[in-house]
Design an enzyme around this catalytic site. Structure first.
Site, PDB file in Angstrom:
ATOM      1  N   ASP A  40     -10.792   3.145   4.109  1.00 47.44           N
ATOM      2  CA  ASP A  40     -11.195   1.750   3.916  1.00 47.44           C
ATOM      3  C   ASP A  40     -12.702   1.577   3.740  1.00 47.44           C
ATOM      4  O   ASP A  40     -13.164   0.505   3.346  1.00 47.44           O
ATOM      5  CB  ASP A  40     -10.797   0.930   5.156  1.00 47.44           C
ATOM      6  CG  ASP A  40      -9.508   0.156   4.952  1.00 47.44           C
ATOM      7  OD1 ASP A  40      -9.277  -0.316   3.835  1.00 47.44           O
ATOM      8  OD2 ASP A  40      -8.756   0.016   5.932  1.00 47.44           O
ATOM      9  N   GLN A  66      -4.666  -1.451   9.560  1.00 49.11           N
ATOM     10  CA  GLN A  66      -4.642  -2.776   8.940  1.00 49.11           C
ATOM     11  C   GLN A  66      -5.289  -3.811   9.862  1.00 49.11           C
ATOM     12  O   GLN A  66      -4.996  -3.856  11.061  1.00 49.11           O
ATOM     13  CB  GLN A  66      -3.198  -3.166   8.597  1.00 49.11           C
ATOM     14  CG  GLN A  66      -3.071  -4.445   7.798  1.00 49.11           C
ATOM     15  CD  GLN A  66      -3.658  -4.361   6.382  1.00 49.11           C
ATOM     16  OE1 GLN A  66      -3.702  -3.283   5.786  1.00 49.11           O
ATOM     17  NE2 GLN A  66      -4.103  -5.477   5.850  1.00 49.11           N
ATOM     18  N   LYS A 110       0.845  -1.206   0.000  1.00 53.26           N
ATOM     19  CA  LYS A 110       0.000   0.000   0.000  1.00 53.26           C
ATOM     20  C   LYS A 110       0.875   1.249   0.000  1.00 53.26           C
ATOM     21  O   LYS A 110       0.631   2.200  -0.736  1.00 53.26           O
ATOM     22  CB  LYS A 110      -0.936  -0.016   1.226  1.00 53.26           C
ATOM     23  CG  LYS A 110      -2.070  -1.039   1.088  1.00 53.26           C
ATOM     24  CD  LYS A 110      -2.880  -1.226   2.367  1.00 53.26           C
ATOM     25  CE  LYS A 110      -3.916  -2.328   2.161  1.00 53.26           C
ATOM     26  NZ  LYS A 110      -4.741  -2.623   3.342  1.00 53.26           N
TER      27      LYS A 110
HETATM   28  N1  GUN Z   1      -7.168  -6.731   6.031  1.00 57.18           N
HETATM   29  C1  GUN Z   1      -7.548  -7.453   4.955  1.00 57.18           C
HETATM   30  N2  GUN Z   1      -8.053  -6.644   4.001  1.00 57.18           N
HETATM   31  C2  GUN Z   1      -8.004  -5.391   4.491  1.00 57.18           C
HETATM   32  C3  GUN Z   1      -8.377  -4.122   3.956  1.00 57.18           C
HETATM   33  O1  GUN Z   1      -8.888  -3.972   2.836  1.00 57.18           O
HETATM   34  N3  GUN Z   1      -8.143  -3.062   4.784  1.00 57.18           N
HETATM   35  C4  GUN Z   1      -7.615  -3.200   6.017  1.00 57.18           C
HETATM   36  N4  GUN Z   1      -7.454  -2.091   6.747  1.00 57.18           N
HETATM   37  N5  GUN Z   1      -7.266  -4.346   6.537  1.00 57.18           N
HETATM   38  C5  GUN Z   1      -7.450  -5.441   5.766  1.00 57.18           C
END
Ligand code: GUN
Length: 296
Positions: free
Chosen positions: A120, A97, A53
């Site tokens: 998100d 996350q 990311k």
């Molecule tokens: N863990 C698995 N997928 C995601 C996501 O799209 N965003 C976040 N913050 N954590 C995740």
């Protein structure tokens, strides 16, 4: 039938190219879009995702603030960081996350993020707005990215039967919400199946569009898919592979080879849905930066 491959890498690149142009516009107006990212603990997959990311943020010109906290960080400390990011005008998007360590309540953490900075799309305000048809709500990145993929291959799910396998808050549920919206590249008839569904194959064989997000390999095999189905595989699973230097390889939730014999289109793993998730995160961040800076 032998399926055409949906090239998530290429589609994500196209999305990122668009985001990079928006970033340049914002910077010309004196705004530097910024995403603050928090990773708590040492989950190896999470570390890889967060690293990707941040790399993609750099590629499109978004500033990434990277905060890594030890696994035993008290919840109060996490919330205090979120409060400071919520208040900071230089931070436009916030991402924590998941999963979080067991002693931390995910719901409390998600609810602490300002909905206007919720890159998100997990905050209940955004979830509720999206569910009630408000198109300005931030949408979860994976299902939003899948809809963009369908657009890119020219597959309009309107009137079709979309079967979603998996009911997570990150993918399955919001995917159902998006595909049932009254909007372009939606208007589908949606079924959500899950681990407790009786005779899963009987349900998945009815799908025109099949989206699989359950989290284990071979959840959908060739005999569970009808000819011509569009298959989207959201899974990312590590399976042991001694022939690889790192000792494992990544596979999806779908038995790719046998399902590809019957599908019309299919996403590979890796290189399918994964890159789209990150591209949509960047898009949400830029949208937040535009709105918060009044440049939209
Ligand atoms: N863990 C698995 N997928 C995601 C996501 O799209 N965003 C976040 N913050 N954590 C995740």
């Amino acid at each position: 039938m032998s399926a055409q491959i949906i090239d998530g890498k290429a589609i994500a690149q196209a999305v990122r190219d668009g985001v990079a142009l928006e970033v340049a516009e914002l910077k010309a107006a004196g705004v530097e879009p910024c995403l603050a990212v928090m990773l708590v603990g040492e989950n190896p997959a999470s570390r890889v995702y967060v690293g990707m990311k941040e790399k993609m943020c750099a590629e499109v010109g978004i500033k990434a603030v990277d905060l890594r906290l030890p696994a035993d960080t008290p919840e109060e400390e996490i919330l205090a960081v979120l409060d400071s990011w919520n208040e900071d005008p230089a931070v436009h998007g916030i991402l924590v996350q998941l999963p979080l360590p067991d002693h931390v309540d995910e719901k409390t953490v998600m609810e602490r993020i300002r909905p206007e900075k919720d890159a998100d799309g997990f905050h209940p305000v955004n979830v509720g707005r999206m569910a009630s048809g408000d198109r300005s709500a931030f949408r979860p990145c994976t299902p939003a990215g899948i809809q963009v993929m369908l657009q890119h291959i020219g597959y309009d799910p309107a009137g079709k039967h979309a079967v979603i396998v998996g009911r997570s808050n990150i993918v399955g549920r919001p995917m159902a919400t998006i595909l049932s919206q009254k909007e372009p590249f939606a208007n589908a008839t949606v079924t959500i199946a899950h681990s407790r569904s009786d005779d899963l194959g009987a349900i998945t064989r009815l799908a025109d569009l099949l989206i699989v997000a359950v989290g284990w390999p071979n959840a959908v095999t060739g005999n569970m898919v009808s000819e011509g189905t569009v298959v989207i595989d959201v899974g990312v699973n590590r399976v042991d592979d001694d022939s690889r230097e790192r000792g494992y390889r990544l596979v999806g939730d779908v038995a790719f080879d046998e399902v590809a014999e019957k599908a019309s289109w299919i996403t590979p793993v890796p290189g399918g849905v994964g890159p789209m998730t990150i591209a949509m995160l960047l898009k949400n961040t830029v949208t937040a930066a535009r709105r918060l800076s009044g440049t939209d």
